[in-house]
Design an enzyme around this catalytic site. Sequence first.
Site, PDB file in Angstrom:
ATOM      1  N   SER A 153      -9.473   8.178  -2.143  1.00 58.45           N
ATOM      2  CA  SER A 153      -9.492   7.125  -1.503  1.00 58.45           C
ATOM      3  C   SER A 153     -10.428   6.145  -1.905  1.00 58.45           C
ATOM      4  O   SER A 153     -10.225   5.449  -2.571  1.00 58.45           O
ATOM      5  CB  SER A 153      -9.875   7.602   0.101  1.00 58.45           C
ATOM      6  OG  SER A 153      -9.595   6.646   0.838  1.00 58.45           O
ATOM      7  N   ASP A 168      -9.718  -2.353 -13.579  1.00 54.94           N
ATOM      8  CA  ASP A 168      -8.794  -3.662 -13.589  1.00 54.94           C
ATOM      9  C   ASP A 168      -9.740  -4.838 -14.041  1.00 54.94           C
ATOM     10  O   ASP A 168      -9.295  -5.755 -14.669  1.00 54.94           O
ATOM     11  CB  ASP A 168      -8.151  -3.889 -12.295  1.00 54.94           C
ATOM     12  CG  ASP A 168      -7.095  -3.078 -12.085  1.00 54.94           C
ATOM     13  OD1 ASP A 168      -6.904  -2.169 -13.071  1.00 54.94           O
ATOM     14  OD2 ASP A 168      -6.122  -3.507 -11.121  1.00 54.94           O
ATOM     15  N   LYS A 206      -4.923   9.035  -3.069  1.00 55.19           N
ATOM     16  CA  LYS A 206      -4.833   8.746  -1.512  1.00 55.19           C
ATOM     17  C   LYS A 206      -5.200   7.359  -1.563  1.00 55.19           C
ATOM     18  O   LYS A 206      -6.188   6.880  -1.238  1.00 55.19           O
ATOM     19  CB  LYS A 206      -6.105   9.705  -0.773  1.00 55.19           C
ATOM     20  CG  LYS A 206      -5.666   9.949   0.445  1.00 55.19           C
ATOM     21  CD  LYS A 206      -6.210   8.665   1.421  1.00 55.19           C
ATOM     22  CE  LYS A 206      -5.847   8.905   2.985  1.00 55.19           C
ATOM     23  NZ  LYS A 206      -5.961   7.701   3.780  1.00 55.19           N
TER      24      LYS A 206
END
Length: 421
Positions: A344, A355, A369
């Site tokens: 999560s 990224d 998740k």
Amino acid sequence: MNMETENPQVNAAAPAPEPRRRRGVVRNYGLGALAAGLIVVSFLGGAFYQAKRQPAAPPVQCGEQTPGKVLNQAAPPPYAFKDVDFNGFWDIWKTVHERYVRQPVSDVQMYYGSVAGMVASLGDPYSVFFDPDTAKKFSQELSGTFDGIGAELGIKNDKLTVIAPLPGTPAEKAGLKAGDWIVGIDGVDTSAMLLDDAVNRIRGPKGTSVKLTVLHAGTRDTVDLTISRATIVVTSVKWKMVDDQGKKIAVITLSHFNEDTESRFNEAVRSVLLENPSGVILDMRNNPGGFLDTAVKVAGEWIAHDVVVEEKFSDGTKKDYNSDGNYRFSDLPTVVLVNGGSASASEIVAGALKDHGKAKIIGEQTYGKGSVQDYSELADGSALKLTVALWYTPKGTSIDKNGITPDEVIKLTDDDYNNDR
């Protein structure tokens, strides 16, 4: 109580949000926080935000029973339900009142049970209705203190799975590991057990014990672990300096994204910078998640005013969460450590730093998740944690069920684990 992600986050299942959103500090539990909870195992397990307190529905009153007549039937809703006849619901309600063998039955329990069943029918382990008692325990866990065994649980591949044991807790000391399958709880098979049921069975006051039948990953034989429950106090941020061939490296361990994480992480950043480090290791192994806003703040210490995570809703709309932090670590070489217990909110941070090219991700594939839960507290003390959106990394990679793939995969072996490496 303000919150914003997992989600998370599930103690044996979680107790376990527009509602009030917490800026600056998310809660599967994006366990999402998972659908498990730290109270036994962890309510967190997720990234989520909390909603404003909504008026509770009027208490259901059954009143006296009149043969052939359903009393106090609620007025029809302002919108139509296709293929649904609520007369059948009230007929069953009345029949239970009249014929159930163990009388009297509780209108309140039937009401909460009905709502819980409605939410459970979604088949989403992260969408859960909490009665007032469970909601209170969930709130206590967010504060970082609770009674239980100290493990985050979730449902993975239809199995009750350990997402992460908390460091230094009875769960970790007993040998519970991330990825373990809990086959039984006190002799009761878990194959068809709902997450909240599992949490309730594992949860309990300190000093009492629970026996878990566990199948460790990669093994064929189960083992029984008897674990004594204790009061679990979670310190979500720890840091230290280590020497690496004459270079000072800061190691920051993030175990949760809960109510104290933002302030503690800010203190850690200030203290680390005073040491003039050559690099940073951000250790988020076995971090089950927590508040969304906190994850965005943490990522903002590396990312300058750019997208940290993208939220996509069922109607196709999107929302970007941009960093507004100080990006004080922006120019420091950084490594992020993750494993299968990273879920999560921790996946949000790892995915954003990856990224944006701000860190190298090392370890094992994360949990996956990637859904966000809206947490709404009702006036009667009950609460609804409902999955309302999915998370995507800044480059559009779905986190849900996929997780974050490390730049360099390094597995922690049993020998490493047994020797505290």
